[in-house]
Scaffold this motif. Structure first.
Motif, PDB file in Angstrom:
ATOM      1  N   VAL A  49      71.406 -19.340   6.198  1.00 11.12           N
ATOM      2  CA  VAL A  49      71.856 -18.593   5.015  1.00 11.12           C
ATOM      3  C   VAL A  49      73.334 -18.214   5.170  1.00 11.12           C
ATOM      4  CG1 VAL A  49      69.595 -17.746   4.300  1.00 11.12           C
ATOM      5  CG2 VAL A  49      70.926 -16.422   5.952  1.00 11.12           C
ATOM      6  N   ASP A  78      67.057 -17.676  13.105  1.00 17.62           N
ATOM      7  CA  ASP A  78      66.485 -18.396  11.934  1.00 17.62           C
ATOM      8  C   ASP A  78      67.291 -19.652  11.664  1.00 17.62           C
ATOM      9  OD1 ASP A  78      65.295 -19.109   9.543  1.00 17.62           O
ATOM     10  OD2 ASP A  78      66.160 -17.472   8.398  1.00 17.62           O
ATOM     11  N   GLU A 112      65.500 -25.506   3.587  1.00 13.84           N
ATOM     12  CA  GLU A 112      64.420 -24.499   3.587  1.00 13.84           C
ATOM     13  C   GLU A 112      64.874 -23.202   2.942  1.00 13.84           C
ATOM     14  OE1 GLU A 112      61.999 -21.111   4.746  1.00 13.84           O
ATOM     15  OE2 GLU A 112      64.102 -21.429   5.231  1.00 13.84           O
ATOM     16  N   GLU A 113      66.108 -22.811   3.229  1.00 15.08           N
ATOM     17  CA  GLU A 113      66.574 -21.496   2.773  1.00 15.08           C
ATOM     18  C   GLU A 113      66.701 -21.403   1.251  1.00 15.08           C
ATOM     19  OE1 GLU A 113      66.402 -19.083   4.575  1.00 15.08           O
ATOM     20  OE2 GLU A 113      66.955 -19.552   6.637  1.00 15.08           O
ATOM     21  N   HIS A 338      68.763 -13.450   8.478  1.00 12.05           N
ATOM     22  CA  HIS A 338      69.516 -13.239   7.224  1.00 12.05           C
ATOM     23  C   HIS A 338      70.430 -12.004   7.292  1.00 12.05           C
ATOM     24  CE1 HIS A 338      66.602 -15.800   4.541  1.00 12.05           C
ATOM     25  NE2 HIS A 338      66.665 -16.245   5.772  1.00 12.05           N
TER      26      HIS A 338
HETATM   27 ZN   LIG Z   1      65.693 -17.903   6.518  1.00 12.61          ZN
END
Ligand SMILES: [Zn+2]
Ligand SMILES: CSCC[C@H](NC=O)C(=O)O
Ligand SMILES: [Zn+2]
Length: 373
Positions: A49, A78, A112-113, A338
């Motif tokens: 992100v 992440d 994915e994000e 995030h």
């Molecule tokens: Zn994420």
């Protein structure tokens, strides 16, 4: 220069020669020692992100390691940690010469994000995915600040809902009736009252975790052109995360009835509406869970099974019938995915490699199952 003793050989040449020794000869390529069995899929996403650089103590793309061993970077939790842990665990097992009945596949997927729509959502429909014959998958989880490790067996379903209200426009000095704002206000009130109810339900029951209740946040308000013009249209956007045990049809009817109760001209549309939540059983009826939890027990790791509050690519994997767990082996780690200053301690990272090094042999050695045939 071309032929040196094995001790001097360039590591790339060694790797090349190791690869050549694996007999991947068609029509029966030897990917695992028993290719008739379904495989283990280790999935991770490569995207991260965005960052607000000014809020970081270190450049989020430098992977700065401080004197205590914390590595700061976007993706540290992440989920670039997990991608490398998979690779390092597999590398260790290969170096040690291990072979397992089941093949282990690793996938590194994009997007994915932003929902995985151009990534895993498409990939699971492709023949290339089916050719992997995945019987079980691991994908990401979330850090746990305590000694325990969180493992996710299901996910809440993202429903992104935009409510649009239309009404009478006019001069904003007047008491107009039937304005877009008044009706939108009613819907916002209904939805935020529902939010409060779910929040209270979560607060009052210590057995409930965040993923077991439905959450909603008002994330956007749009409309209006000038202070003194009553707009004909206004909208409110909501991010719902619907718990897997909710009756989806009844829930959608509830949303519609809140709109209707607000008056004429109030409609809703979905920007995301996941309808296929699946639960991977966490009892010994599930041989994958049995293998996973047995390793954790042997390693004295405490597991906290939960429902993932957010949405990951695991929902697509489960929806095509592959049981999957969400697991990022990070205990004693604040949840910073995030967030600013996302970081992971190198010792936790390395322990994660150890954990996968134990998990993979167990998972890849689960005996033949009825679903394998
Ligand atoms: Zn994420
Ligand atoms: C609903 S698609 C967006 C997916 C995103 N996944 C990770 O944060 C999430 O918001 O949960
Ligand atoms: Zn992620």
């Amino acid at each position: 220069m071309t032929s040196k003793g094995p001790e001097e050989e360039h590591p790339s040449v060694t790797l090349f020669r190791q690869y050549l020794r694996i007999r991947t000869v068609q029509p029966k390529p030897d990917y695992g020692t028993n290719p008739t069995l379904s495989s283990i899929l280790l999935n991770s996403h490569t995207d991260v992100v965005p960052v607000f650089k000014e809020h970081w103590s270190h450049d989020p793309f430098e992977a700065f390691k401080d004197s205590e061993g914390y590595i700061y970077a976007r993706g540290a939790q992440d989920m670039k940690c997990v991608s490398i842990q998979y690779l390092e665990a597999v590398r260790r097992l290969k170096v040690e010469g291990h072979r397992f009945p089941r093949t282990i596949h690793m996938t590194f997927v994009p997007d994915e994000e932003v929902g995985g729509h151009q990534g895993m959502e498409l990939f699971v429909q492709r023949p290339e995915f089916h050719a992997l014959r995945a019987g079980f998958a691991l994908d990401e989880g979330i850090a746990n600040p305590t000694d325990a490790f969180t493992v996710f067996y299901s996910e809440r379903s993202p429903w992104w809902v935009r409510v649009t209200s239309t009404g009478r426009p006019g001069h904003a000095s007047r008491f107009m009736e039937d304005t877009a704002a008044e009706k939108l206000h009613k819907v916002v009130n209904s939805i935020l009252a529902f939010r409060e109810k779910e929040w209270q339900r979560l607060q009052s029951n210590p057995h409930l975790k965040e993923g077991s209740v439905t959450s909603v946040n008002l994330t956007k308000l749009e409309g209006g052109v000038a202070y003194n013009v009553i707009p004909a249209t206004m909208s409110a956007s909501f991010d719902f995360r619907v718990a897997p045990d909710v009756d989806f049809k009844a829930f959608e009817e509830q949303l519609q009835s809140w709109c209707q109760a607000a008056g004429e001209g109030v409609t809703l549309e979905f920007a995301q509406k996941w309808m296929h939540p699946q639960v991977t059983p966490t009892d010994d009826s599930n041989p994958w869970w049995a293998a996973f939890s047995r390793v954790c027990k042997d390693m004295n790791l405490t597991l906290e099974p939960e429902i993932m509050p957010a949405a990951t690519d695991n929902r697509y994997i489960r929806a095509v019938g592959v049981p999957a767990l969400g697991f990022s082996p990070m205990n004693r780690t604040p949840v910073l995915l995030h967030d600013h200053d996302e970081r992971l301690h190198e010792a936790v990272f390395l322990r994660g490699v150890d954990i996968y090094t134990r998990l993979l042999p167990a998972l890849a050695s689960v005996p033949a199952l009825p679903s394998d045939s």
